[in-house]
Design an enzyme around this catalytic site. Structure first.
Site, short mmCIF file in Angstrom:
data_model
loop_
_atom_site.label_atom_id
_atom_site.label_comp_id
_atom_site.label_asym_id
_atom_site.label_seq_id
_atom_site.Cartn_x
_atom_site.Cartn_y
_atom_site.Cartn_z
N ASN A 27 0.82 -1.22 0.00
CA ASN A 27 0.00 0.00 0.00
C ASN A 27 0.85 1.27 0.00
O ASN A 27 0.39 2.33 -0.43
CB ASN A 27 -0.91 0.05 1.24
CG ASN A 27 -1.84 -1.13 1.37
OD1 ASN A 27 -2.16 -1.55 2.49
ND2 ASN A 27 -2.30 -1.69 0.26
N GLN A 72 3.20 2.49 -1.63
CA GLN A 72 3.58 3.12 -2.89
C GLN A 72 2.61 4.25 -3.26
O GLN A 72 2.95 5.14 -4.04
CB GLN A 72 3.63 2.04 -3.98
CG GLN A 72 3.64 2.53 -5.41
CD GLN A 72 2.29 2.31 -6.08
OE1 GLN A 72 1.30 1.97 -5.44
NE2 GLN A 72 2.26 2.52 -7.39
N LYS A 86 -6.27 0.23 8.81
CA LYS A 86 -6.13 1.47 8.04
C LYS A 86 -6.93 2.61 8.66
O LYS A 86 -6.51 3.78 8.61
CB LYS A 86 -6.59 1.24 6.61
CG LYS A 86 -5.63 0.41 5.77
CD LYS A 86 -6.11 0.33 4.33
CE LYS A 86 -5.14 -0.49 3.48
NZ LYS A 86 -5.60 -0.59 2.08
N ASP A 98 -12.67 0.75 -4.57
CA ASP A 98 -11.96 0.28 -5.77
C ASP A 98 -12.64 -0.89 -6.45
O ASP A 98 -12.00 -1.63 -7.19
CB ASP A 98 -10.52 -0.11 -5.40
CG ASP A 98 -10.47 -1.26 -4.40
OD1 ASP A 98 -11.53 -1.71 -3.93
OD2 ASP A 98 -9.35 -1.71 -4.08
N ASN A 99 -13.95 -1.08 -6.23
CA ASN A 99 -14.64 -2.17 -6.91
C ASN A 99 -16.07 -1.76 -7.23
O ASN A 99 -16.66 -0.91 -6.55
CB ASN A 99 -14.61 -3.45 -6.08
CG ASN A 99 -15.38 -3.31 -4.79
OD1 ASN A 99 -16.59 -3.50 -4.75
ND2 ASN A 99 -14.68 -2.96 -3.70
N CYS A 138 -6.53 -2.92 -9.11
CA CYS A 138 -5.18 -2.36 -9.02
C CYS A 138 -4.16 -3.45 -8.70
O CYS A 138 -3.01 -3.38 -9.14
CB CYS A 138 -5.14 -1.27 -7.96
SG CYS A 138 -6.03 0.24 -8.41
N CYS A 179 -3.31 -17.93 -11.08
CA CYS A 179 -3.15 -16.49 -11.28
C CYS A 179 -2.74 -15.90 -9.93
O CYS A 179 -2.12 -16.60 -9.12
CB CYS A 179 -4.43 -15.87 -11.83
SG CYS A 179 -5.86 -16.02 -10.74
#
Length: 386
Positions: A77, A79, A93, A137-138, A199, A344
């Protein structure tokens, strides 16, 4: 548009000094700053977009900031999620963001809602605030935020990021003067599952979050104070590679029914599996290891992208990106004379590829449940995670 929040008490001398650069702006002034001090703003997500939003709302003097966040800080995270630091890895968080806000302004009331937003709780939480900022983010959560905001009667600032691109808009179903519009007017239906990678799968330019998040915070300040023209009815699109901005008009769909309740199964709406993902052909990491250690040959197929393969991959694997499997162009590259194990990052793309192979007649095909993440967790923690 009229200001969203009524002015709070007169500013103290310390607050006058602190917010003097705002007070010098004719459109903000002391009254606008008092509106910000009286505002209650909820930020959904303390991640890439939530980070700059929270920091700038705190610096702007928003008096009450809510945070909906249930995740923990991970090293990957750092970055882009600038509200957190190395010392916060492993912490919640929400708590980490709360501490960062208090370092900026200890007088702000910070409310941490340490939970997963759900149909049963979203509207009730939203009703406690004047404005919602959506940094999720979804797609499932975006539709949930939209519907909960409509039911609660509050506007929300929308933002999204993908690789080098960002979008920002304002949605408010109950906006005055017939200007009501919501996320379903922009995206009536979610995209097919697997067509828009997260992401974690596609990557994202870290500084993109700062640009998009700052614009989202700007829209929040404008709505609270009544300054300028908000992005209601417009979608701002940002291309970081070209350093270009453009806006497109978003109009209300006359055929869209008003949202009156938050009762939909949003994961089903967006075609998402209910965790844990289970399909015919699942193999746990230990089962894959035993299969690979057996006497017969096994085809180990990595269906991620080349950039992910370059970060880490399993020894002996062959790279066949999932797009070629799904469109049929690469199914001929999959052996049929031995067992096949697909993998994956998380198991979602390999499950999709497995379904295609089964339909194409590859009967002895399987996939690694939980993907490379599960393999690293259970078998080989020395592999780099991302």
């Amino acid at each position: 548009m009229e200001p969203l929040v009524a002015p709070g008490p007169p500013l103290t001398p310390d607050q006058v000094a602190r917010y003097s650069r705002h007070l010098l702006l004719p459109d903000v002034g002391t009254v606008g700053q008092r509106r910000l001090r009286a505002a209650r703003v909820l930020v959904v997500g303390a991640g890439g977009l939530g980070s700059p939003v929270l920091l700038y709302l705190a610096s702007a003097g928003v008096g009450t900031i809510g945070i909906v966040e249930f995740d923990e800080v991970d090293s990957s995270n750092l970055q882009r999620q600038i509200v957190h630091g190395e010392a916060d890895v492993g912490r919640g968080k929400g708590a980490s963001a709360r501490d960062a806000i208090r370092r900026i302004d200890s007088s702000i009331e910070v409310r941490v809602h340490e939970l997963r937003l759900a149909p049963r709780n979203a509207a009730n939480i939203f009703r406690q605030y004047d404005l919602v900022v959506d940094g999720t983010d979804n797609f499932a959560t975006r539709y949930l935020v939209n519907d909960a905001a409509a039911v609660a009667g509050v506007p929300y600032v929308f933002g999204s990021i993908h690789r080098f691109d960002g979008q920002v808009s304002v949605f408010w179903d109950a906006a005055p003067d017939g200007r009501g519009i919501d996320y379903r007017d922009l995206y009536p239906d979610p995209p097919p599952p697997g067509t828009v990678p997260s992401c974690a799968e596609a990557g994202v330019l870290g500084v993109l979050c700062g640009v998009v998040g700052s614009i989202m915070a700007t829209e929040a300040v404008k709505l609270v104070t009544g300054v300028g023209d908000p992005l209601l009815g417009r979608l701002l699109i940002y291309d970081a590679r070209a350093m270009a901005f453009r806006t497109v008009t978003v109009r209300r769909d006359p055929g869209r029914a008003p949202v009156t309740e938050v009762a939909e199964d949003y994961e089903v709406l967006c075609g998402l599996p209910t965790p844990p993902l289970t399909v015919d052909g699942d193999l746990e990491p230990e089962e894959v290891r035993e299969l690979l250690a057996g006497d017969g040959p096994v085809a180990l197929v990595d269906v991620r992208e080349r950039v992910e393969w370059d970060i880490a991959h399993l020894e002996g694997a062959t790279l066949v990106p999932v797009g070629g499997v799904l469109d049929g162009s690469a199914t001929g590259d999959i052996p049929r004379d031995r067992p096949v194990v697909l993998y994956c990052k998380t198991g979602e793309r390999s499950a999709d590829a497995l379904a295609v192979l089964r339909a194409a007649g590859v009967s002895d095909a399987h996939h690694l449940r939980g993907g490379l993440d599960a393999w690293i967790r259970d078998i080989d923690p020395s592999l780099p995670s991302y």
